[in-house]
Scaffold this motif. Structure first.
Motif, PDB file in Angstrom:
ATOM      1  N   ARG A  43       0.854  -1.183   0.000  1.00 37.34           N
ATOM      2  CA  ARG A  43       0.000   0.000   0.000  1.00 37.34           C
ATOM      3  C   ARG A  43       0.891   1.233   0.000  1.00 37.34           C
ATOM      4  O   ARG A  43       1.931   1.258   0.641  1.00 37.34           O
ATOM      5  CB  ARG A  43      -0.928   0.001   1.210  1.00 37.34           C
ATOM      6  CG  ARG A  43      -1.931  -1.156   1.139  1.00 37.34           C
ATOM      7  CD  ARG A  43      -2.913  -1.169   2.274  1.00 37.34           C
ATOM      8  NE  ARG A  43      -3.679   0.038   2.444  1.00 37.34           N
ATOM      9  CZ  ARG A  43      -4.756   0.383   1.712  1.00 37.34           C
ATOM     10  NH1 ARG A  43      -5.157  -0.396   0.758  1.00 37.34           N
ATOM     11  NH2 ARG A  43      -5.399   1.501   1.959  1.00 37.34           N
ATOM     12  N   TYR A  44       0.448   2.220  -0.731  1.00 32.46           N
ATOM     13  CA  TYR A  44       1.193   3.466  -0.865  1.00 32.46           C
ATOM     14  C   TYR A  44       0.348   4.636  -0.381  1.00 32.46           C
ATOM     15  O   TYR A  44      -0.867   4.525  -0.245  1.00 32.46           O
ATOM     16  CB  TYR A  44       1.585   3.707  -2.324  1.00 32.46           C
ATOM     17  CG  TYR A  44       2.608   2.724  -2.821  1.00 32.46           C
ATOM     18  CD1 TYR A  44       3.959   2.990  -2.715  1.00 32.46           C
ATOM     19  CD2 TYR A  44       2.215   1.503  -3.372  1.00 32.46           C
ATOM     20  CE1 TYR A  44       4.907   2.083  -3.155  1.00 32.46           C
ATOM     21  CE2 TYR A  44       3.157   0.592  -3.813  1.00 32.46           C
ATOM     22  CZ  TYR A  44       4.493   0.890  -3.701  1.00 32.46           C
ATOM     23  OH  TYR A  44       5.422  -0.011  -4.134  1.00 32.46           O
ATOM     24  N   THR A  45       1.008   5.739  -0.155  1.00 33.39           N
ATOM     25  CA  THR A  45       0.327   6.988   0.142  1.00 33.39           C
ATOM     26  C   THR A  45       0.885   8.049  -0.796  1.00 33.39           C
ATOM     27  O   THR A  45       2.035   7.967  -1.226  1.00 33.39           O
ATOM     28  CB  THR A  45       0.489   7.388   1.630  1.00 33.39           C
ATOM     29  OG1 THR A  45      -0.361   8.483   1.916  1.00 33.39           O
ATOM     30  CG2 THR A  45       1.918   7.725   1.977  1.00 33.39           C
ATOM     31  N   VAL A  46       0.058   9.016  -1.134  1.00 31.04           N
ATOM     32  CA  VAL A  46       0.506  10.123  -1.980  1.00 31.04           C
ATOM     33  C   VAL A  46       1.114  11.179  -1.067  1.00 31.04           C
ATOM     34  O   VAL A  46       0.510  11.557  -0.058  1.00 31.04           O
ATOM     35  CB  VAL A  46      -0.669  10.719  -2.785  1.00 31.04           C
ATOM     36  CG1 VAL A  46      -0.205  11.909  -3.617  1.00 31.04           C
ATOM     37  CG2 VAL A  46      -1.295   9.652  -3.679  1.00 31.04           C
ATOM     38  N   VAL A  47       2.300  11.636  -1.423  1.00 33.73           N
ATOM     39  CA  VAL A  47       2.982  12.675  -0.650  1.00 33.73           C
ATOM     40  C   VAL A  47       3.250  13.870  -1.565  1.00 33.73           C
ATOM     41  O   VAL A  47       3.321  13.742  -2.789  1.00 33.73           O
ATOM     42  CB  VAL A  47       4.296  12.159  -0.018  1.00 33.73           C
ATOM     43  CG1 VAL A  47       4.014  11.110   1.037  1.00 33.73           C
ATOM     44  CG2 VAL A  47       5.237  11.596  -1.066  1.00 33.73           C
ATOM     45  N   ARG A  48       3.376  15.050  -0.920  1.00 32.47           N
ATOM     46  CA  ARG A  48       3.612  16.294  -1.655  1.00 32.47           C
ATOM     47  C   ARG A  48       4.663  17.098  -0.903  1.00 32.47           C
ATOM     48  O   ARG A  48       4.679  17.111   0.327  1.00 32.47           O
ATOM     49  CB  ARG A  48       2.313  17.081  -1.760  1.00 32.47           C
ATOM     50  CG  ARG A  48       2.419  18.391  -2.505  1.00 32.47           C
ATOM     51  CD  ARG A  48       1.089  19.100  -2.624  1.00 32.47           C
ATOM     52  NE  ARG A  48       0.569  19.348  -1.288  1.00 32.47           N
ATOM     53  CZ  ARG A  48      -0.722  19.417  -0.987  1.00 32.47           C
ATOM     54  NH1 ARG A  48      -1.640  19.236  -1.896  1.00 32.47           N
ATOM     55  NH2 ARG A  48      -1.107  19.653   0.241  1.00 32.47           N
ATOM     56  N   ASN A  49       5.513  17.802  -1.650  1.00 28.67           N
ATOM     57  CA  ASN A  49       6.524  18.628  -1.000  1.00 28.67           C
ATOM     58  C   ASN A  49       6.138  20.111  -1.058  1.00 28.67           C
ATOM     59  O   ASN A  49       5.076  20.459  -1.580  1.00 28.67           O
ATOM     60  CB  ASN A  49       7.918  18.370  -1.588  1.00 28.67           C
ATOM     61  CG  ASN A  49       8.063  18.827  -3.028  1.00 28.67           C
ATOM     62  OD1 ASN A  49       7.264  19.587  -3.563  1.00 28.67           O
ATOM     63  ND2 ASN A  49       9.105  18.349  -3.679  1.00 28.67           N
ATOM     64  N   HIS A  50       7.007  20.975  -0.539  1.00 34.71           N
ATOM     65  CA  HIS A  50       6.707  22.409  -0.464  1.00 34.71           C
ATOM     66  C   HIS A  50       6.632  23.067  -1.838  1.00 34.71           C
ATOM     67  O   HIS A  50       6.096  24.168  -1.972  1.00 34.71           O
ATOM     68  CB  HIS A  50       7.760  23.118   0.396  1.00 34.71           C
ATOM     69  CG  HIS A  50       9.098  23.208  -0.259  1.00 34.71           C
ATOM     70  ND1 HIS A  50       9.961  22.128  -0.337  1.00 34.71           N
ATOM     71  CD2 HIS A  50       9.709  24.221  -0.910  1.00 34.71           C
ATOM     72  CE1 HIS A  50      11.050  22.493  -0.990  1.00 34.71           C
ATOM     73  NE2 HIS A  50      10.929  23.755  -1.354  1.00 34.71           N
ATOM     74  N   GLU A  51       7.120  22.412  -2.860  1.00 33.19           N
ATOM     75  CA  GLU A  51       7.037  22.925  -4.230  1.00 33.19           C
ATOM     76  C   GLU A  51       5.786  22.409  -4.954  1.00 33.19           C
ATOM     77  O   GLU A  51       5.623  22.600  -6.147  1.00 33.19           O
ATOM     78  CB  GLU A  51       8.287  22.551  -5.020  1.00 33.19           C
ATOM     79  CG  GLU A  51       9.518  23.323  -4.622  1.00 33.19           C
ATOM     80  CD  GLU A  51       9.563  24.735  -5.190  1.00 33.19           C
ATOM     81  OE1 GLU A  51       8.568  25.197  -5.800  1.00 33.19           O
ATOM     82  OE2 GLU A  51      10.603  25.375  -5.032  1.00 33.19           O
ATOM     83  N   ASP A  52       4.893  21.739  -4.214  1.00 37.57           N
ATOM     84  CA  ASP A  52       3.656  21.196  -4.768  1.00 37.57           C
ATOM     85  C   ASP A  52       3.920  20.088  -5.778  1.00 37.57           C
ATOM     86  O   ASP A  52       3.167  19.903  -6.730  1.00 37.57           O
ATOM     87  CB  ASP A  52       2.822  22.306  -5.407  1.00 37.57           C
ATOM     88  CG  ASP A  52       1.372  22.253  -4.988  1.00 37.57           C
ATOM     89  OD1 ASP A  52       1.058  21.530  -4.033  1.00 37.57           O
ATOM     90  OD2 ASP A  52       0.553  22.942  -5.625  1.00 37.57           O
ATOM     91  N   ALA A  73       6.750   9.567   5.925  1.00 36.59           N
ATOM     92  CA  ALA A  73       7.105  10.353   4.738  1.00 36.59           C
ATOM     93  C   ALA A  73       8.522  10.888   4.891  1.00 36.59           C
ATOM     94  O   ALA A  73       8.961  11.211   6.001  1.00 36.59           O
ATOM     95  CB  ALA A  73       6.117  11.498   4.562  1.00 36.59           C
ATOM     96  N   PRO A  74       9.256  10.977   3.792  1.00 36.99           N
ATOM     97  CA  PRO A  74      10.617  11.503   3.873  1.00 36.99           C
ATOM     98  C   PRO A  74      10.606  12.983   4.275  1.00 36.99           C
ATOM     99  O   PRO A  74       9.592  13.670   4.106  1.00 36.99           O
ATOM    100  CB  PRO A  74      11.164  11.305   2.462  1.00 36.99           C
ATOM    101  CG  PRO A  74       9.992  11.100   1.584  1.00 36.99           C
ATOM    102  CD  PRO A  74       8.881  10.595   2.437  1.00 36.99           C
ATOM    103  N   ALA A  75      11.719  13.458   4.777  1.00 41.36           N
ATOM    104  CA  ALA A  75      11.831  14.857   5.197  1.00 41.36           C
ATOM    105  C   ALA A  75      11.451  15.783   4.050  1.00 41.36           C
ATOM    106  O   ALA A  75      11.865  15.590   2.915  1.00 41.36           O
ATOM    107  CB  ALA A  75      13.255  15.140   5.662  1.00 41.36           C
ATOM    108  N   GLY A  76      10.617  16.767   4.352  1.00 41.60           N
ATOM    109  CA  GLY A  76      10.194  17.735   3.352  1.00 41.60           C
ATOM    110  C   GLY A  76       8.954  17.343   2.581  1.00 41.60           C
ATOM    111  O   GLY A  76       8.475  18.093   1.736  1.00 41.60           O
ATOM    112  N   SER A  99       1.936  13.687   3.687  1.00 46.52           N
ATOM    113  CA  SER A  99       0.854  12.917   3.089  1.00 46.52           C
ATOM    114  C   SER A  99      -0.301  13.850   2.724  1.00 46.52           C
ATOM    115  O   SER A  99      -0.602  14.791   3.446  1.00 46.52           O
ATOM    116  CB  SER A  99       0.366  11.848   4.070  1.00 46.52           C
ATOM    117  OG  SER A  99      -0.767  11.194   3.538  1.00 46.52           O
ATOM    118  N   VAL A 100      -0.957  13.551   1.600  1.00 48.26           N
ATOM    119  CA  VAL A 100      -2.129  14.333   1.204  1.00 48.26           C
ATOM    120  C   VAL A 100      -3.419  13.592   1.525  1.00 48.26           C
ATOM    121  O   VAL A 100      -4.500  14.064   1.198  1.00 48.26           O
ATOM    122  CB  VAL A 100      -2.084  14.727  -0.290  1.00 48.26           C
ATOM    123  CG1 VAL A 100      -0.868  15.574  -0.591  1.00 48.26           C
ATOM    124  CG2 VAL A 100      -2.152  13.521  -1.191  1.00 48.26           C
ATOM    125  N   GLY A 101      -3.308  12.413   2.151  1.00 54.62           N
ATOM    126  CA  GLY A 101      -4.491  11.687   2.602  1.00 54.62           C
ATOM    127  C   GLY A 101      -5.025  10.632   1.654  1.00 54.62           C
ATOM    128  O   GLY A 101      -6.087  10.074   1.893  1.00 54.62           O
TER     129      GLY A 101
END
Length: 63
Positions: A9-18, A29-32, A35-37
């Motif tokens: 199972r995976y989760t979607v992640v987003r960074n500060h640059e969208d 989640a890795p640093a920076g 999770s977007v849920g």
């Protein structure tokens, strides 16, 4: 390193640059990145990214 298999199972992640990516749901989640849920099979996560990430330029270039 982690195994990429059909049962993972995976989760979607987003960074500060969208920018979006998939990450194993059983790992923090890795640093920076946050999770977007959205969690599920890789195909579900990638489908969400396809609809959510319509402008691939980093946020700093869009602003």
């Amino acid at each position: 390193m982690f195994e990429d298999d059909e049962d993972r199972r995976y989760t979607v992640v987003r960074n500060h640059e969208d920018q979006y990516s998939v990450w194993p749901a059983d790992r923090p989640a890795p640093a920076g990145w946050e999770s977007v849920g959205v969690t599920g099979p890789k195909s579900v996560c990638l489908s969400h990214i396809d609809t959510a990430w319509t402008d691939l330029r980093p946020l700093s270039l869009r602003s």
